[in-house]
Design a protein around this motif. Structure first.
Motif, PDB file in Angstrom:
ATOM      1  N   ALA A  31      66.039   0.495  45.294  1.00 16.03           N
ATOM      2  CA  ALA A  31      66.891   0.216  44.129  1.00 16.03           C
ATOM      3  C   ALA A  31      67.342   1.516  43.476  1.00 16.03           C
ATOM      4  O   ALA A  31      68.514   1.687  43.120  1.00 16.03           O
ATOM      5  N   TYR A  32      66.419   2.465  43.302  1.00 11.61           N
ATOM      6  CA  TYR A  32      66.789   3.768  42.738  1.00 11.61           C
ATOM      7  C   TYR A  32      67.817   4.472  43.624  1.00 11.61           C
ATOM      8  O   TYR A  32      68.765   5.087  43.129  1.00 11.61           O
ATOM      9  N   ALA A  33      67.627   4.381  44.941  1.00 11.40           N
ATOM     10  CA  ALA A  33      68.553   5.041  45.860  1.00 11.40           C
ATOM     11  C   ALA A  33      69.954   4.451  45.744  1.00 11.40           C
ATOM     12  O   ALA A  33      70.958   5.171  45.785  1.00 11.40           O
ATOM     13  N   GLN A  34      70.035   3.126  45.605  1.00 13.76           N
ATOM     14  CA  GLN A  34      71.344   2.486  45.467  1.00 13.76           C
ATOM     15  C   GLN A  34      72.049   2.956  44.197  1.00 13.76           C
ATOM     16  O   GLN A  34      73.240   3.308  44.215  1.00 13.76           O
ATOM     17  N   LEU A  35      71.342   2.982  43.076  1.00 12.71           N
ATOM     18  CA  LEU A  35      71.957   3.399  41.816  1.00 12.71           C
ATOM     19  C   LEU A  35      72.271   4.894  41.818  1.00 12.71           C
ATOM     20  O   LEU A  35      73.213   5.338  41.165  1.00 12.71           O
ATOM     21  N   THR A  36      71.492   5.662  42.556  1.00 16.70           N
ATOM     22  CA  THR A  36      71.810   7.083  42.703  1.00 16.70           C
ATOM     23  C   THR A  36      73.094   7.247  43.503  1.00 16.70           C
ATOM     24  O   THR A  36      73.958   8.062  43.165  1.00 16.70           O
ATOM     25  N   ALA A  37      73.251   6.459  44.563  1.00 20.62           N
ATOM     26  CA  ALA A  37      74.474   6.517  45.368  1.00 20.62           C
ATOM     27  C   ALA A  37      75.698   6.118  44.544  1.00 20.62           C
ATOM     28  O   ALA A  37      76.807   6.616  44.775  1.00 20.62           O
ATOM     29  N   GLU A  38      75.509   5.218  43.579  1.00 20.36           N
ATOM     30  CA  GLU A  38      76.613   4.788  42.731  1.00 20.36           C
ATOM     31  C   GLU A  38      76.958   5.818  41.661  1.00 20.36           C
ATOM     32  O   GLU A  38      77.984   5.688  40.974  1.00 20.36           O
ATOM     33  N   GLY A  39      76.109   6.831  41.492  1.00 24.14           N
ATOM     34  CA  GLY A  39      76.370   7.825  40.467  1.00 24.14           C
ATOM     35  C   GLY A  39      75.781   7.479  39.119  1.00 24.14           C
ATOM     36  O   GLY A  39      75.984   8.210  38.141  1.00 24.14           O
ATOM     37  N   MET A  40      75.025   6.381  39.026  1.00 21.01           N
ATOM     38  CA  MET A  40      74.429   5.979  37.746  1.00 21.01           C
ATOM     39  C   MET A  40      73.141   6.752  37.467  1.00 21.01           C
ATOM     40  O   MET A  40      72.822   7.040  36.313  1.00 21.01           O
TER      41      MET A  40
END
Length: 472
Positions: free
Chosen positions: A72-81
């Motif tokens: 989940a952290y990786a996904q939000l990091t990829a989104e720039g959040m």
């Protein structure tokens, strides 16, 4: 280098963050966690620069696996959040997270040519993509490479028909993913699908072909744009198999959305595709708007109808649904009969589209980044499609959602007739934006809202339908 969501040693520390998880819900726990963190950033509970718990601490607090939190952290990091730095753990990005709502500085209402008020909290406008899914990290990486490598001379006035790199990349992508018969020479890059449509309409009007058949129903913004460009519009009805091809005038020009009709959501049947190609080869001209064909859920992919009659079809697409309408990037694949005329219109219209964005998109297409983004986006949109259909089943079981196998919107067939103006007003009172309201149907866009917001929007829509004066 530590994984996203870890600090050095990943000690179980960091601030506590309230993210409720419903284990009885159909939505996967990881998706619930991602959405809960997005909401926490949007509401200011996690401020810009604020630290998140370590993945180990978050997993322990929520009673889930650490791997789920890391992903989940990786996904939000990829989104720039979120940002993850060695030794500093994971923090909220300094820039406002994608799709965040800032109560102290609301965005100005959209007064654009689409004709709607997009300032409702629960906006169900069918043309809105999920802006929070823009691949910021991948776009920035490609842009950095472009800026590092692009020669100074390429920063001058661009080729009005588009950067050669993007035209070549699009020709390959469209042939591979949509079955389009394309060469780079036939591709014209435009500033969004709206400009592409206007260029074709103007070229046809100058050539003495101003009459244009449009689907009935169709998108009001397109009808307004075409009329402004000098087209004379002639409606032809749509039924359960798509546009009624037998009613097209011989030798005419038609604008169609065959993969996912706007707004009914039906796909043009195979029999009518064959008939359309036959009509086109007999002298007709097709403008194919392939606006959201990448997003399919419960059906096999449908190739573009352009491949059936490439010399009689102008194919139109854009990055507005897959990336962002703010990029203003679209493309035409043109038959010889229109190519030179549209090139002239494009040169006179704006002297070319932003070259850095073109080269960035070309780099993403060449690397396969765009394809990977589309796969992730398709999963995300399917989840939201499932969420709105489930919400309709819970709150409005008498209504029937149509056209849900693909796209970013559905048509809701109402259980009883309504007064469209009264329903729109009742929805507005509840902070819900609805569009395309007819006596027995509403067009609902779902891509821009989270699953929880979609449930709330449908609940409020149900209350609006029960308001005095709405039902006829």
């Amino acid at each position: 280098m530590p994984k996203p969501g870890t600090s050095r040693g990943d000690a179980p520390s960091g601030p506590e963050v309230l993210v409720p998880l419903d284990r009885s819900a159909a939505t996967p726990l990881r998706a619930q966690l991602e959405e809960g963190l997005r909401d926490a950033v949007a509401d200011g509970r996690l401020p810009a620069g604020g630290a998140l718990p370590s993945s180990r601490a978050m997993a322990r607090d929520l009673g889930v696996s650490r791997r789920l939190v890391v992903e989940a952290y990786a996904q939000l990091t990829a989104e720039g959040m979120l940002v993850a730095r060695p030794g500093a753990g994971t923090r909220v990005a300094d820039v406002q997270g994608p799709g965040a709502r800032v109560a102290s500085a609301p965005a100005a209402p959209d007064r654009s040519a689409v004709g709607g008020r997009h300032d409702r909290r629960y906006d169900l406008f069918p043309g809105h993509p999920d802006l929070g899914a823009f691949p910021r990290t991948a776009w920035l990486a490609a842009l950095r490479d472009v800026l590092r490598e692009v020669p100074d001379r390429r920063l001058g006035y661009p080729d009005p028909t588009g950067a050669p790199e993007l035209r070549a990349a699009l020709a390959g992508y469209l042939a591979r993913a949509r079955g389009v018969v394309a060469t780079p020479e036939r591709v014209v890059v435009v500033s969004g699908a709206a400009q592409g449509l206007a260029l074709v309409a103007r070229a046809l009007a100058r050539a003495g072909r101003p009459e244009l058949v449009v689907e009935d129903p169709s998108l009001p913004a397109h009808r307004e744009l075409l009329a402004h460009a000098g087209a004379r519009l002639r409606p032809v009805a749509v039924d359960a198999e798509g546009v009624r091809v037998a009613e097209l005038p011989p030798g005419g020009t038609c604008l169609l959305t065959p993969a996912h009709q706007m707004p009914t959501g039906v796909a043009l049947s195979q029999e009518r595709r064959t008939a359309l190609a036959r009509w086109a080869r007999a002298g007709g001209l097709v403008i194919e708007d392939d606006y959201d064909a990448e997003f399919r859920y419960d059906r096999a992919p449908l190739a573009a109808v352009q491949r059936l009659a490439p010399d009689r079809t102008a194919y139109l697409g854009s990055a507005s649904k897959s990336l962002s309408p703010g990029l203003r990037l679209g493309w035409l694949v043109l038959p010889d009969a229109l190519l030179q005329a549209v090139r002239i219109e494009k040169a006179h219209d704006d002297m070319g589209t932003d070259v850095l964005s073109q080269l960035t998109l070309a780099r993403m297409l060449e690397r396969g980044t765009y394809d990977r983004h589309l796969r992730a986006l398709r999963r995300r949109h399917r989840e939201r499609r499932d969420a709105v259909v489930a919400a309709l089943g819970r709150h409005l079981p008498g209504a029937r959602p149509l056209g849900v196998a693909a796209g970013l919107h559905l048509t809701l067939e109402l259980p009883h007739p309504v007064d469209p103006a009264a329903l729109e007003a009742a929805c507005a009172d509840r902070e819900v934006g609805v569009y395309g309201v007819r006596e027995r149907a509403i067009v609902l866009g779902y891509a821009s809202l989270t699953p929880s917001d979609l449930d709330e929007a449908v609940r409020r829509l149900t209350a609006a339908l029960a308001s005095p004066g709405v039902r006829r």
